[in-house]
Design an enzyme around this catalytic site. Structure first.
Site, PDB file in Angstrom:
ATOM      1  N   TRP A  51      26.995  56.581  74.085  1.00 52.39           N
ATOM      2  CA  TRP A  51      28.006  56.029  74.996  1.00 52.39           C
ATOM      3  C   TRP A  51      29.368  55.964  74.335  1.00 52.39           C
ATOM      4  CZ3 TRP A  51      26.509  56.918  79.502  1.00 52.39           C
ATOM      5  CH2 TRP A  51      25.180  56.781  79.860  1.00 52.39           C
ATOM      6  N   ASP A  69      32.920  48.046  75.307  1.00 51.75           N
ATOM      7  CA  ASP A  69      31.927  48.415  76.315  1.00 51.75           C
ATOM      8  C   ASP A  69      30.719  47.502  76.081  1.00 51.75           C
ATOM      9  OD1 ASP A  69      29.913  49.449  77.852  1.00 51.75           O
ATOM     10  OD2 ASP A  69      30.025  51.489  77.053  1.00 51.75           O
ATOM     11  N   LYS A  96      22.544  46.334  84.350  1.00 55.58           N
ATOM     12  CA  LYS A  96      21.612  45.938  83.293  1.00 55.58           C
ATOM     13  C   LYS A  96      21.434  44.419  83.292  1.00 55.58           C
ATOM     14  CE  LYS A  96      23.265  49.998  81.030  1.00 55.58           C
ATOM     15  NZ  LYS A  96      22.124  50.871  81.283  1.00 55.58           N
TER      16      LYS A  96
HETATM   17  C1  LIG Z   1      26.525  51.043  76.750  1.00 54.77           C
HETATM   18  C2  LIG Z   1      26.688  51.843  78.009  1.00 54.77           C
HETATM   19  N1  LIG Z   1      27.910  52.250  78.373  1.00 54.77           N
HETATM   20  C3  LIG Z   1      28.095  52.971  79.488  1.00 54.77           C
HETATM   21  C4  LIG Z   1      27.048  53.344  80.306  1.00 54.77           C
HETATM   22  C5  LIG Z   1      27.308  54.153  81.533  1.00 54.77           C
HETATM   23  O1  LIG Z   1      27.219  53.324  82.628  1.00 54.77           O
HETATM   24  P1  LIG Z   1      27.350  53.835  84.113  1.00 54.77           P
HETATM   25  O2  LIG Z   1      26.099  54.550  84.449  1.00 54.77           O
HETATM   26  O3  LIG Z   1      27.548  52.553  84.885  1.00 54.77           O
HETATM   27  O4  LIG Z   1      28.543  54.721  84.214  1.00 54.77           O
HETATM   28  C6  LIG Z   1      25.758  52.926  79.971  1.00 54.77           C
HETATM   29  C7  LIG Z   1      24.622  53.282  80.825  1.00 54.77           C
HETATM   30  O5  LIG Z   1      23.470  53.130  80.488  1.00 54.77           O
HETATM   31  C8  LIG Z   1      25.579  52.172  78.781  1.00 54.77           C
HETATM   32  O6  LIG Z   1      24.351  51.776  78.412  1.00 54.77           O
END
Ligand SMILES: Cc1ncc(COP(=O)(O)O)c(C=O)c1O
Length: 360
Positions: free
Chosen positions: A104, A172, A196
Site C-alpha cells: 500500500w 494511511d 476494515k
Molecule cells: C493500508 C491500506 N491502504 C489502502 C488500501 C486501499 O483501500 P481501498 O480499497 O479503500 O482503496 C488498503 C486496502 O486493503 C489498505 O489495507
C-alpha cells in the site's frame, strides 16, 4: 450455516452484529420516517444530523478538537487518497518523504511521483517487508512525510513514527484506524477506507488539520480538492449516505465499548491468543513478521507447505472460521482481527490451531 460465522476477512470485514441489526432497520424504515436511509435526502436534517454526530464521535474518540481538525467523508476508497494527498500538497519542485512498508505504501508512492519528487525516507523491502523501519532519513523542508500505520498484507504495524518537526505528517490508517490509542495530533492528515474497522466499503474517512487544507495548492480539480469538501462540509455532491450512516452506528458502538483504550485491550488480548498459538507450536506455524513489528489487526503466518496451508484453511472453514487465506501476492495464512471481531472468535481460532497442529 449459523447466522454468524467467525469472520477473519481482511476487508470488507466483520462489523458489530448490533450495528448490522440496527442498520437493517434503517434500511427499511429510518427513524420511523416511512423511508429507508437510502431514500432520504442527503440535505435533510435527519441525514446531516447523523453525519455530524459521526464526525464529532470520530474526533472525540481520537481526542482531537473540532477547532483544529475536520472530518471529511469522501468516496474513491483509500486508493483515491494516494493521489489526492500529493495533488493538494506536492508541487513539481517539492519533495515528499515516504516510508515504504509494503504494497500500500508503494501504491501511494507511485501516485506521488506523478506530482513531484519522492524521497524514500525508509524502507523494509530488503527483508520482504517483514518489519517496520524505526530510523528515517527525512528531507529538510519536505512538503510532507507519508507513513502507513498498519500493513494489511504483510501483517506489520508501526509503533514509532518519524518526528518531522514542522513538516506535516500524513498517515494511511486504513487497516488499524481507531483500533488503538495514539497521539493523533502528530498527524496533519489521516485517511482510512471504512471497510476494515469502521463500516462498509464506499466511504473514506479523512481527518485533516484545517490550517493545512487552507495552504493546499490552487488549481486542483474540484472533486479532488480538500478545500472543496471542507468548505462544503462533505456535502459538495451526494455523499455515500448509507456507508456514512453505518459508520455513525459503529462509532456509537465503539464508544459503548469504552473507546480506544478499551478496544485496544481487547485487540491486544485477541492477538496474544493467536500469536501464542503460533509461538507455542514448535515451528508448526511460523509467524512471518519480526515480533516487534507484529500487527494486532492482521496476523500473518505460514505452515510447512502450501498443501498443508490449503488443508488448514479448508478445515478452519468447516469450523466456521472464515477468511484465513493470505493475500494473493504473498500467500500463506492471515487472520484479520479488527475491532468488531469478538474475543470468542480469536479463542476459537487459537483452539483450532492447536487441534490442527496435533492432528497434523
Ligand atoms: C493500508 C491500506 N491502504 C489502502 C488500501 C486501499 O483501500 P481501498 O480499497 O479503500 O482503496 C488498503 C486496502 O486493503 C489498505 O489495507
Amino acid at each position: 450455516m449459523p447466522e454468524r460465522v467467525h469472520n477473519f476477512n481482511p476487508g470488507p470485514a466483520t462489523l458489530p452484529y448490533e450495528v448490522l441489526k440496527e442498520s437493517a432497520r434503517g434500511v427499511v424504515n429510518f427513524k420511523d420516517l416511512g423511508m429507508s436511509i437510502m431514500e432520504i435526502s442527503h440535505r435533510s436534517k435527519d441525514f446531516e444530523g447523523l453525519m455530524h454526530d459521526a464526525m464529532a464521535d470520530i474526533l472525540g474518540l481520537m481526542g482531537l478538537s473540532a477547532d483544529e481538525y475536520v472530518v471529511l467523508f469522501l468516496g474513491g476508497g483509500a486508493s483515491l487518497q494516494f493521489c489526492m494527498v500529493p495533488d493538494n500538497f506536492l508541487s513539481a519542485d517539492q519533495t515528499a518523504d515516504y516510508v515504504n512498508t509494503g504494497a500500500w505504501s508503494k501504491a501511494a508512492i507511485k501516485e506521488a511521483k506523478l506530482f513531484g519528487k519522492v524521497n524514500i525516507a525508509a524502507t523494509s523491502e530488503d527483508r520482504n517487508f517483514s518489519y517496520v523501519p524505526t530510523a528515517f532519513k527525512l528531507t529538510p523542508g519536505a512538503a510532507y512525510v507519508h507513513v502507513t500505520s498498519n500493513n494489511t498484507i504483510f501483517g506489520t504495524r508501526m509503533t514509532s513514527f518519524p518526528e518531522p518537526g514542522d513538516v506535516p505528517m500524513v498517515c494511511d490508517m486504513s487497516s488499524d484506524f481507531l483500533s488503538r490509542k495514539m497521539d493523533f495530533s502528530r498527524f496533519s492528515l489521516i485517511y482510512a477506507g471504512a471497510q476494515k474497522n469502521i463500516g462498509p466499503a464506499g466511504v473514506t474517512a479523512v481527518i485533516v488539520r484545517k490550517s493545512w487544507v487552507e495552504k493546499a495548492k490552487d488549481g486542483v480539480p474540484t472533486m479532488l480538492s480538500y478545500k472543496t469538501h471542507m468548505s462544503k462540509d462533505s456535502l459538495f455532491n451526494t455523499p455515500p449516505v448509507f456507508p456514512i450512516y453505518v459508520v455513525g452506528l459503529v462509532m456509537k458502538w465503539l464508544k459503548q465499548q469504552g473507546g480506544l483504550e478499551a478496544i485496544e485491550k481487547v485487540n491486544g488480548a485477541k492477538a496474544a491468543l493467536v500469536y501464542g498459538a503460533i509461538d507455542g507450536s514448535n515451528g508448526f506455524y511460523r509467524g512471518t513478521v519480526e515480533p516487534a513489528s507484529r500487527s494486532i489487526m492482521n496476523l500473518t503466518f505460514r505452515l510447512a507447505t502450501e498443501e498443508l496451508e490449503g488443508k488448514f484453511i479448508d478445515e478452519a472453514k468447516k469450523k466456521q472460521l472464515i477468511g484465513l487465506k493470505g493475500h494473493r501476492d504473498v500467500g500463506g495464512c492471515r487472520a484479520s482481527m479488527y475491532n468488531a471481531l469478538p474475543l470468542e472468535a480469536a479463542e476459537k481460532l487459537a483452539e483450532f490451531m492447536e487441534e490442527f497442529r496435533k492432528a497434523n
